[in-house]
Design an enzyme around this catalytic site. Structure first.
Site, mmCIF file in Angstrom:
data_model
loop_
_atom_site.group_PDB
_atom_site.id
_atom_site.type_symbol
_atom_site.label_atom_id
_atom_site.label_comp_id
_atom_site.label_asym_id
_atom_site.label_seq_id
_atom_site.Cartn_x
_atom_site.Cartn_y
_atom_site.Cartn_z
ATOM 1 N N GLU A 1 38.763 42.469 40.740
ATOM 2 C CA GLU A 1 38.387 43.735 39.848
ATOM 3 C C GLU A 1 37.556 44.851 40.744
ATOM 4 O OE1 GLU A 1 37.390 41.473 35.702
ATOM 5 O OE2 GLU A 1 36.224 40.992 37.208
HETATM 6 C C1 ACM Z 1 37.636 37.010 37.410
HETATM 7 O O1 ACM Z 1 37.816 36.360 36.283
HETATM 8 N N1 ACM Z 1 37.260 38.388 37.791
HETATM 9 C C2 ACM Z 1 38.164 36.254 38.630
#
Ligand code: ACM
Length: 516
Positions: free
Chosen positions: A321
């Site tokens: 992310e």
């Molecule tokens: C995640 O759930 N960002 C690995």
């Protein structure tokens, strides 16, 4: 689909007859109480009358290295009979290290002459002890009790059978992590991935970087007091896990999810200004200043220290992310972090996004999203990487079970026990077959989880379900039969004080208790 079980009652005999892998047994299967989870690869009940009588004063024989594992068995027998068994020669319960069962396999034979547990490794013996623990009759009246005869031959499907705890969003003290390790061990899980750092908290002391814990460890989601592990705390957890044949895989999430570090050291920000500590639950806004000398020194120091504290093979560098970097900067960062992990003698594990980068031999990617087309994972597999599967819509234990769940999130959907159980890791992703799958891991993120009771409530019964996905041959798995076996575990969880979700999909109370 939510099933109601008022009219469904499977006998344990039927459970075992169905369970597969058995030979030589007819309708008269009598491994009563053998509601085993995870289901072993092969269970062959003995003939009528071939039972073992467990005396409270039973002796356990465990020569050499087997003696350490026998300690775990002694505690289980004491839990069952109320009396501590003796150690010595010529016992009625015999543990032995002999070749034949494979790296993590074991053979367990219960009959009139006693109980024989054989394995090639102490890990295999430990898994056999967990099975035996589920077979022990609970007889606290001080008298003998009967154990049905059986021959079990067993080994796991996957090498990586994991759980992840997010101790960054809400810190959990050492005692709570030990408790989770105990619960994992009972279901033959062998990896605890600790998510040690995130925007909201830095939870591991790093030599020479005191502000990481002084500032970065000082808060948590919602603004509470936070906390962190000293190096000694962490070593204590590593030892406790290792005594239960569990490896700790530490995660330092980088280059995103780093606000706690960016608040601790101004030099890690491209503008040279320290960020404010963060107590919200948004993701994707933070990043280390990729390419700067200060960031490189920091990442080198942290990876070297974490590798030094960790005897296991793996260091997890996060990598998920990241929304504030170009793809070129992101892959440059991942490749540099990977080089530092390899230089420290470890293998890199990272979330699936790192499949965009060039991966070193031995690196592992962890699938987590719910998209149908997992390009990054396929790219990683093409480079020879193995995959740990953590599909959020199946095994994210922080998802709510249903709309009434008292804690949890639901961005990946509602996840009932059947969702966690009823999938085949080798068929989940196109291009990622059995040979590419290293294993399965159930993460538990803690944005909404502030105490051990809520943690257990989210983990039980889904954690045992995932343990069976990771251990048991696919051909032997069926949700309804699993649910019937699992029902027998409620009594044990109550004995252990485990807070669990009384899922309407499980026929609680309709099968015999696990142990009697
Ligand atoms: C995640 O759930 N960002 C690995």
């Amino acid at each position: 689909m939510v099933k109601r079980w008022s009219t469904v009652r499977l006998t344990l005999a039927a459970v075992l007859v169905w369970a597969g892998g058995m030979t030589g047994c007819g309708a008269d299967v009598r491994v009563e109480g053998a509601a085993l989870v995870p289901l072993p690869a092969s269970v062959v009940p003995a003939a009528e009358g071939e039972d073992f009588t467990l005396e409270p004063a039973v002796v356990i024989t465990a020569p050499g290295e087997a003696a350490g594992v026998a300690e775990h068995l002694a505690l289980a027998v004491q839990e069952a009979t109320g009396q501590r068994p003796q150690a010595g020669p010529d016992g009625a319960i015999r543990l032995a290290l002999t070749p034949g069962a494979g790296a993590e396999g074991y053979e367990l034979v219960v009959g009139p002459d006693g109980v024989d547990l054989r394995a090639e490794t102490t890990a295999g013996l430990f898994y056999g002890v967990q099975t035996l623990r589920q077979l022990l009759p609970q007889a606290r009246d001080g008298g003998p009790s009967r154990m049905a005869g059986v021959r079990i031959t067993d080994r796991p499907r996957f090498a990586w059978r994991g759980a992840m705890l997010d101790v960054a969003r809400h810190f959990r003290p050492v005692a709570d992590v030990k408790r989770y390790l105990d619960l994992m061990a009972a279901y033959k899980l062998n990896v605890l991935h600790l998510h040690l750092t995130d925007d909201q908290g830095w939870r591991l002391a790093i030599a020479g970087r005191p502000e990481l814990t002084r500032i970065g460890g000082s808060t948590q989601v919602g603004g509470g007091p936070g906390g962190f592990y000293t190096a000694d705390d962490y070593r204590e957890l590593v030892k406790y896990a290792s005594d239960r044949f569990i490896d700790i895989v530490p995660e330092i999430d980088m280059p995103g999810h780093t606000n706690a570090a960016l608040a601790s050291y101004a030099e890690l920000n491209c503008d040279g200004r320290a960020r404010e500590p963060y107590t919200g639950i948004e993701v994707g806004f933070s990043t280390l200043c990729v390419g700067s000398a200060a960031t490189d020194r920091f990442v080198s120091d942290v990876i070297a220290e974490v590798a030094r504290l960790t005897p296991g093979d793996y260091v997890h560098i996060g990598g998920d992310e990241v929304r504030e970097l170009s793809e070129a900067d992101y892959t440059r960062f991942v490749e540099r972090a990977q080089e530092l992990v390899v230089r420290a003698g470890k293998r890199m594990v990272a979330w699936q996004e790192v499949g965009k980068a060039r991966l070193a031999p031995g690196s592992v990617v962890q699938y987590w999203q719910t998209r149908e087309e997992p390009d990054d994972v396929v790219n990683a597999v093409r480079q020879g990487a193995k995959v740990v599967l953590s599909p959020a819509s199946r095994v994210y234990l922080d998802m709510k079970y249903d709309s009434d769940s008292r804690v949890g999130q639901q961005w990946a959907g509602l996840v009932e026990v059947e969702d966690s159980y009823d999938w085949d890791p080798a068929a989940l992703l196109p291009g990622v077959g059995e040979a590419a799958v290293l294993g399965v891991e159930a993460p538990l993120w803690t944005e909404t989880v502030t105490n051990i009771d809520d943690l257990e409530y989210l983990a039980f019964p889904r954690l045992p379900a995932v343990a069976e996905v990771a251990w048991t041959p696919q051909k032997s798995r069926d949700f309804e039969v699993f649910a019937s076996r699992l029902a027998g575990h409620a009594e044990m969880w109550r004995r252990w004080g485990v807070d669990f979700h009384e899922s309407p999909q499980i026929p609680w109370g309709t099968t015999d208790p696990l142990t009697r």
